[in-house]
Design a protein around this motif. Structure first.
Motif, PDB file in Angstrom:
ATOM      1  N   VAL A 171       0.822  -1.201   0.000  1.00  0.00           N
ATOM      2  CA  VAL A 171       0.000   0.000   0.000  1.00  0.00           C
ATOM      3  C   VAL A 171       0.862   1.260   0.000  1.00  0.00           C
ATOM      4  N   ALA A 172       1.974   1.233   0.694  1.00  0.00           N
ATOM      5  CA  ALA A 172       2.857   2.402   0.753  1.00  0.00           C
ATOM      6  C   ALA A 172       3.451   2.743  -0.604  1.00  0.00           C
ATOM      7  N   ALA A 173       3.501   1.771  -1.502  1.00  0.00           N
ATOM      8  CA  ALA A 173       4.055   2.014  -2.833  1.00  0.00           C
ATOM      9  C   ALA A 173       3.074   2.730  -3.758  1.00  0.00           C
ATOM     10  N   ILE A 174       1.827   2.852  -3.338  1.00  0.00           N
ATOM     11  CA  ILE A 174       0.802   3.528  -4.138  1.00  0.00           C
ATOM     12  C   ILE A 174       0.733   4.983  -3.704  1.00  0.00           C
ATOM     13  N   PRO A 175       0.770   5.951  -4.638  1.00  0.00           N
ATOM     14  CA  PRO A 175       0.708   7.366  -4.249  1.00  0.00           C
ATOM     15  C   PRO A 175      -0.532   7.669  -3.412  1.00  0.00           C
ATOM     16  N   GLN A 176      -0.321   8.453  -2.352  1.00  0.00           N
ATOM     17  CA  GLN A 176      -1.408   8.767  -1.431  1.00  0.00           C
ATOM     18  C   GLN A 176      -1.588  10.272  -1.284  1.00  0.00           C
ATOM     19  N   THR A 177      -2.849  10.655  -1.155  1.00  0.00           N
ATOM     20  CA  THR A 177      -3.224  12.029  -0.848  1.00  0.00           C
ATOM     21  C   THR A 177      -4.179  12.006   0.332  1.00  0.00           C
ATOM     22  N   PRO A 192      -0.149  10.390  11.926  1.00  0.00           N
ATOM     23  CA  PRO A 192       0.841  10.651  10.882  1.00  0.00           C
ATOM     24  C   PRO A 192       0.447   9.966   9.571  1.00  0.00           C
ATOM     25  N   VAL A 193       0.711  10.648   8.477  1.00  0.00           N
ATOM     26  CA  VAL A 193       0.500  10.045   7.167  1.00  0.00           C
ATOM     27  C   VAL A 193       1.828   9.488   6.686  1.00  0.00           C
ATOM     28  N   PRO A 194       1.809   8.554   5.733  1.00  0.00           N
ATOM     29  CA  PRO A 194       3.064   7.957   5.269  1.00  0.00           C
ATOM     30  C   PRO A 194       4.004   8.980   4.651  1.00  0.00           C
ATOM     31  N   PRO A 195       5.302   8.766   4.760  1.00  0.00           N
ATOM     32  CA  PRO A 195       6.253   9.673   4.122  1.00  0.00           C
ATOM     33  C   PRO A 195       5.965   9.792   2.623  1.00  0.00           C
ATOM     34  N   GLY A 196       6.015  10.998   2.128  1.00  0.00           N
ATOM     35  CA  GLY A 196       5.782  11.222   0.708  1.00  0.00           C
ATOM     36  C   GLY A 196       4.341  11.476   0.336  1.00  0.00           C
ATOM     37  N   ALA A 197       3.408  11.245   1.249  1.00  0.00           N
ATOM     38  CA  ALA A 197       1.996  11.484   0.963  1.00  0.00           C
ATOM     39  C   ALA A 197       1.724  12.987   0.927  1.00  0.00           C
ATOM     40  N   ARG A 198       0.843  13.389   0.022  1.00  0.00           N
ATOM     41  CA  ARG A 198       0.424  14.784  -0.033  1.00  0.00           C
ATOM     42  C   ARG A 198      -0.684  15.018   0.991  1.00  0.00           C
ATOM     43  N   VAL A 199      -0.653  16.184   1.618  1.00  0.00           N
ATOM     44  CA  VAL A 199      -1.676  16.542   2.596  1.00  0.00           C
ATOM     45  C   VAL A 199      -2.224  17.920   2.225  1.00  0.00           C
TER      46      VAL A 199
END
Length: 224
Positions: A171-177, A192-199
């Protein structure tokens, strides 16, 4: 063209996205907003055996039956429990995850782990079904309240008790917003949201698809 699969939260049904769907389709995208088991056109299936696993299976069935690929999977509120499980089991079909003011679980957690106050709702219900919370989810305009009211129905306790299971690495490999609804105030501390996720933040209530559909649609299009 992308495909948006919009998943509603607890107590709601798929119609809650009706103000957002045309904005995405007008931009050239395919949009599906199904009702989960026990809600909307599937309200007759409500029962004590309906749980989080049922709703995960609902969404997986839409992916396979419609043969969807390149999907932006959008989960509102409780549906934050659903979208990582679906993405973890069908990563080849999902190109992005959007959590809209949603729960953000770890593998093995339940709604009770993510939001412990829900135990009070279960205790107060005294049954296998929990009625909608008072306050209409940040919807205050009387016309909006009347529009939303028919979409709300009871939620089975089992939805809050069952743990979610997913491969966190997949799941972490899929881009997240992550879209946080903060009302009229600045953002507050959240999980906390995963590193690299847009908020991104929206200055509106929890049911932003009702109160700020244009702004939400704009963010969803950016997320695609």
């Amino acid at each position: 063209m992308k495909t948006f699969l919009l998943i509603h939260g607890a107590w709601h049904d798929g119609r809650v996205w009706d103000r957002v769907v045309p904005l995405l389709t007008e931009a050239g995208h395919r949009v599906l907003a199904p009702s989960l088991t026990g809600h909307g056109d599937r309200a007759h299936l409500l029962g004590p055996d309906v749980g989080l696993d049922t709703h995960i299976a609902d969404v997986l069935a839409v992916l396979t039956e419609e043969d969807l690929t390149d999907v932006i999977l959008v989960g509102h509120s409780y549906a934050g429990m659903i979208v990582p499980a679906v993405a973890g089991r069908a990563p080849d079909r999902v190109s992005g995850l959007v959590y809209v003011d949603a729960m953000v679980p770890a593998d093995g957690e339940s709604v009770l782990d993510v939001m412990p106050f829900t135990q009070h709702l279960i205790d107060a219900a005294g049954s296998w079904r929990i009625p909608p919370m008072d306050g209409f989810f940040g919807v205050t305009d009387p016309a909006d309240v009347e529009w939303l009211r028919p979409m709300l129905s009871d939620e089975p306790v089992r939805c809050f008790q069952q743990p979610v299971r997913f491969d966190e690495a997949v799941v972490a490999a899929i881009p997240q917003t992550h879209v946080h609804c903060v009302g009229d105030a600045p953002g507050v501390a959240r999980r906390p949201v995963p590193p690299g996720a847009r908020v991104w933040e929206l200055r509106t209530g929890h049911d932003c698809m009702v109160t700020a559909p244009e702004e939400l649609a704009e963010l969803l299009l950016k997320a695609s």
